[in-house]
Design an enzyme around this catalytic site. Sequence first.
Site, PDB file in Angstrom:
ATOM      1  N   SER A 106     -51.204  57.856  36.366  1.00 13.75           N
ATOM      2  CA  SER A 106     -52.266  58.406  37.213  1.00 13.75           C
ATOM      3  C   SER A 106     -51.954  58.214  38.692  1.00 13.75           C
ATOM      4  O   SER A 106     -51.196  57.330  39.084  1.00 13.75           O
ATOM      5  CB  SER A 106     -53.590  57.727  36.898  1.00 13.75           C
ATOM      6  OG  SER A 106     -53.845  57.743  35.520  1.00 13.75           O
TER       7      SER A 106
HETATM    8  N1  SAH Z   1     -53.409  54.614  32.269  1.00 11.44           N
HETATM    9  C1  SAH Z   1     -52.113  55.243  32.298  1.00 11.44           C
HETATM   10  C2  SAH Z   1     -52.190  56.744  32.392  1.00 11.44           C
HETATM   11  C3  SAH Z   1     -52.235  57.280  31.064  1.00 11.44           C
HETATM   12  S1  SAH Z   1     -52.021  58.991  30.751  1.00 11.44           S
HETATM   13  C4  SAH Z   1     -51.241  54.692  33.391  1.00 11.44           C
HETATM   14  O1  SAH Z   1     -51.698  53.877  34.182  1.00 11.44           O
HETATM   15  O2  SAH Z   1     -50.071  55.055  33.431  1.00 11.44           O
HETATM   16  C5  SAH Z   1     -52.991  59.012  29.273  1.00 11.44           C
HETATM   17  C6  SAH Z   1     -52.414  58.279  28.113  1.00 11.44           C
HETATM   18  O3  SAH Z   1     -53.383  58.313  27.078  1.00 11.44           O
HETATM   19  C7  SAH Z   1     -51.153  58.907  27.533  1.00 11.44           C
HETATM   20  O4  SAH Z   1     -50.136  57.968  27.498  1.00 11.44           O
HETATM   21  C8  SAH Z   1     -51.571  59.347  26.139  1.00 11.44           C
HETATM   22  O5  SAH Z   1     -50.544  59.234  25.172  1.00 11.44           O
HETATM   23  C9  SAH Z   1     -52.698  58.377  25.850  1.00 11.44           C
HETATM   24  N2  SAH Z   1     -53.646  58.807  24.816  1.00 11.44           N
HETATM   25  C10 SAH Z   1     -54.182  60.046  24.616  1.00 11.44           C
HETATM   26  N3  SAH Z   1     -55.014  60.022  23.560  1.00 11.44           N
HETATM   27  C11 SAH Z   1     -55.012  58.747  23.077  1.00 11.44           C
HETATM   28  C12 SAH Z   1     -55.672  58.075  21.993  1.00 11.44           C
HETATM   29  N4  SAH Z   1     -56.492  58.708  21.154  1.00 11.44           N
HETATM   30  N5  SAH Z   1     -55.411  56.768  21.802  1.00 11.44           N
HETATM   31  C13 SAH Z   1     -54.578  56.084  22.613  1.00 11.44           C
HETATM   32  N6  SAH Z   1     -53.924  56.655  23.654  1.00 11.44           N
HETATM   33  C14 SAH Z   1     -54.144  57.967  23.886  1.00 11.44           C
END
Ligand code: SAH
Length: 218
Positions: A65
């Site tokens: 993000s």
């Molecule tokens: N917080 C992260 C940004 C994440 S992007 C950072 O600081 O880098 C969103 C993430 O959510 C992705 O890696 C994706 O694989 C994950 N995601 C999406 N759906 C999900 C679910 N149902 N359970 C766990 N992770 C999930």
Amino acid sequence: MPDRPADDSVERMEFMLTLRRRGISDQAVLRAMDEVPREHFVEPNFLDTAYADNALPIACGQTISQPYVVAYMSEQLGVRPSHRVLEIGTGSGYQAAVLSRLAREVVSIERYRTLADTARSRLTTLGTKNVEILLGDGLEGAPLRAPFDRIIVTAAAERIPDELVTQLGPDGVMILPLGPHSGTQELVRLTRTGEGLKREALIAVRFVPLLPGRAREL
Ligand code: SAH
């Protein structure tokens, strides 16, 4: 900070200035943003832009993000040092690293094994001891570790995940991007009160989708 190379200090000063200019004022959040080396969480080919205020691509087609959004969500979550926090969507591990400096304990769930493993080893390298990264479906939360004081969802949900609401403790706060998977979502804050769930709209954001189940690919 003593062991930071001199040549990135200007970038990092601008990084902090941008956060303040955009309205981040919580000192603990600003300190956490200053302390966590974002370059440690970006892909090697994006090292040059690690401190730009943009989201960047990471493995598995996901994103780390934008720093402002990480700081804003951390601030709006109102994390205190006694809190246990649940994060859905570990991704790079950056948001979890920031939260680890604000909370007592962070549990973070990721559906891709590659991302979960990489984030875990990054946090170990940084000496972070209060973050537990779980591989699984974040929509199920972490029932064995519930209740949580704070829950942060860092992927776009089309509707409020009921199971996560049930894992929110008394006076608990949850922040999530709510809206269609394509386009922008609204960042929503839910607070558990004596009268039920209070809902507030915050800012417009753009997150990758929250998808059900563990990823079939690594
Ligand atoms: N917080 C992260 C940004 C994440 S992007 C950072 O600081 O880098 C969103 C993430 O959510 C992705 O890696 C994706 O694989 C994950 N995601 C999406 N759906 C999900 C679910 N149902 N359970 C766990 N992770 C999930």
